[in-house]
Motif scaffolding. Structure first.
Motif, mmCIF file in Angstrom:
data_model
loop_
_atom_site.group_PDB
_atom_site.id
_atom_site.type_symbol
_atom_site.label_atom_id
_atom_site.label_comp_id
_atom_site.label_asym_id
_atom_site.label_seq_id
_atom_site.Cartn_x
_atom_site.Cartn_y
_atom_site.Cartn_z
ATOM 1 N N THR A 229 0.870 -1.174 0.000
ATOM 2 C CA THR A 229 0.000 0.000 0.000
ATOM 3 C C THR A 229 0.907 1.223 0.000
ATOM 4 O O THR A 229 2.092 1.129 0.296
ATOM 5 C CB THR A 229 -0.923 0.063 1.234
ATOM 6 O OG1 THR A 229 -0.122 0.165 2.406
ATOM 7 C CG2 THR A 229 -1.830 -1.146 1.313
ATOM 8 N N GLY A 230 0.341 2.360 -0.319
ATOM 9 C CA GLY A 230 1.105 3.598 -0.333
ATOM 10 C C GLY A 230 1.526 3.965 -1.739
ATOM 11 O O GLY A 230 1.082 3.371 -2.722
ATOM 12 N N HIS A 231 2.401 4.962 -1.842
ATOM 13 C CA HIS A 231 2.888 5.404 -3.144
ATOM 14 C C HIS A 231 4.272 6.021 -2.993
ATOM 15 O O HIS A 231 4.696 6.362 -1.890
ATOM 16 C CB HIS A 231 1.906 6.401 -3.774
ATOM 17 C CG HIS A 231 1.742 7.655 -2.975
ATOM 18 N ND1 HIS A 231 0.921 7.720 -1.874
ATOM 19 C CD2 HIS A 231 2.311 8.864 -3.111
ATOM 20 C CE1 HIS A 231 0.980 8.935 -1.358
ATOM 21 N NE2 HIS A 231 1.815 9.652 -2.080
ATOM 22 N N GLY A 232 4.974 6.139 -4.114
ATOM 23 C CA GLY A 232 6.316 6.715 -4.086
ATOM 24 C C GLY A 232 7.237 5.934 -3.169
ATOM 25 O O GLY A 232 7.256 4.710 -3.170
ATOM 26 N N ARG B 153 5.875 3.150 1.035
ATOM 27 C CA ARG B 153 5.097 1.930 0.824
ATOM 28 C C ARG B 153 5.193 1.032 2.043
ATOM 29 O O ARG B 153 6.195 1.040 2.755
ATOM 30 C CB ARG B 153 5.590 1.186 -0.406
ATOM 31 C CG ARG B 153 5.383 1.991 -1.674
ATOM 32 C CD ARG B 153 5.750 1.177 -2.877
ATOM 33 N NE ARG B 153 5.715 1.997 -4.060
ATOM 34 C CZ ARG B 153 4.682 2.038 -4.892
ATOM 35 N NH1 ARG B 153 3.622 1.308 -4.667
ATOM 36 N NH2 ARG B 153 4.716 2.804 -5.952
ATOM 37 N N THR B 154 4.145 0.258 2.258
ATOM 38 C CA THR B 154 4.086 -0.667 3.376
ATOM 39 C C THR B 154 3.662 -2.030 2.867
ATOM 40 O O THR B 154 2.717 -2.130 2.097
ATOM 41 C CB THR B 154 3.057 -0.171 4.428
ATOM 42 O OG1 THR B 154 3.436 1.130 4.864
ATOM 43 C CG2 THR B 154 3.002 -1.112 5.614
ATOM 44 N N SER C 112 1.017 -7.316 13.321
ATOM 45 C CA SER C 112 2.115 -6.538 13.881
ATOM 46 C C SER C 112 3.406 -7.347 13.991
ATOM 47 O O SER C 112 4.495 -6.794 13.841
ATOM 48 C CB SER C 112 1.719 -5.961 15.238
ATOM 49 O OG SER C 112 1.407 -6.991 16.150
ATOM 50 N N SER C 113 3.330 -8.650 14.244
ATOM 51 C CA SER C 113 4.548 -9.467 14.329
ATOM 52 C C SER C 113 5.282 -9.490 12.996
ATOM 53 O O SER C 113 6.506 -9.366 12.954
ATOM 54 C CB SER C 113 4.214 -10.900 14.754
ATOM 55 O OG SER C 113 3.717 -10.924 16.064
ATOM 56 N N ALA C 114 4.563 -9.646 11.906
ATOM 57 C CA ALA C 114 5.187 -9.655 10.582
ATOM 58 C C ALA C 114 5.794 -8.297 10.261
ATOM 59 O O ALA C 114 6.893 -8.219 9.698
ATOM 60 C CB ALA C 114 4.165 -10.036 9.520
ATOM 61 N N HIS D 191 9.778 -7.521 9.467
ATOM 62 C CA HIS D 191 10.170 -6.804 8.250
ATOM 63 C C HIS D 191 10.994 -5.566 8.588
ATOM 64 O O HIS D 191 12.013 -5.286 7.954
ATOM 65 C CB HIS D 191 8.924 -6.415 7.438
ATOM 66 C CG HIS D 191 9.266 -5.675 6.198
ATOM 67 N ND1 HIS D 191 9.245 -4.311 6.130
ATOM 68 C CD2 HIS D 191 9.657 -6.107 4.977
ATOM 69 C CE1 HIS D 191 9.610 -3.919 4.924
ATOM 70 N NE2 HIS D 191 9.857 -5.008 4.206
ATOM 71 N N LYS D 192 10.575 -4.823 9.585
ATOM 72 C CA LYS D 192 11.291 -3.608 9.985
ATOM 73 C C LYS D 192 12.706 -3.944 10.457
ATOM 74 O O LYS D 192 13.665 -3.269 10.087
ATOM 75 C CB LYS D 192 10.518 -2.892 11.091
ATOM 76 C CG LYS D 192 11.119 -1.582 11.501
ATOM 77 C CD LYS D 192 10.237 -0.885 12.530
ATOM 78 C CE LYS D 192 10.841 0.422 12.973
ATOM 79 N NZ LYS D 192 10.000 1.100 13.964
#
Length: 81
Positions: A23-26, A29-30, A55-57, A61-62
């Protein structure tokens, strides 16, 4: 969100399943899921879906995006051989 997000859009090539659902743009993105489809969940070849990532995933990722250390798991028990 409840349930599984889905959208209809045909023309994806083999191998698209497993790609990130963004989702998101430029540059903002998430990752919100992993794309799947027909025979593993979609009703038609044009329907793609994802099990929602919680939230765990997002935490994993973070950590990976910031090159932090992975999890340490205990060694599996022996098989007695």
């Amino acid at each position: 969100h409840d349930g599984y997000p889905a959208f209809d859009c045909g023309g994806y090539v083999g191998g698209t399943s497993g790609s990130a659902w963004l989702t998101g743009h430029g540059k903002h993105r998430t990752v919100v899921g992993v794309i799947g489809g027909l025979h593993q969940g979609g009703c038609t070849p044009a329907t793609s879906y994802s099990s929602p990532l919680g939230s765990s995933a997002h935490s994993v990722h973070k950590r990976a995006a910031h090159h932090h250390a992975g999890d340490t798991f205990p060694a599996p028990p022996g098989d007695g051989c």
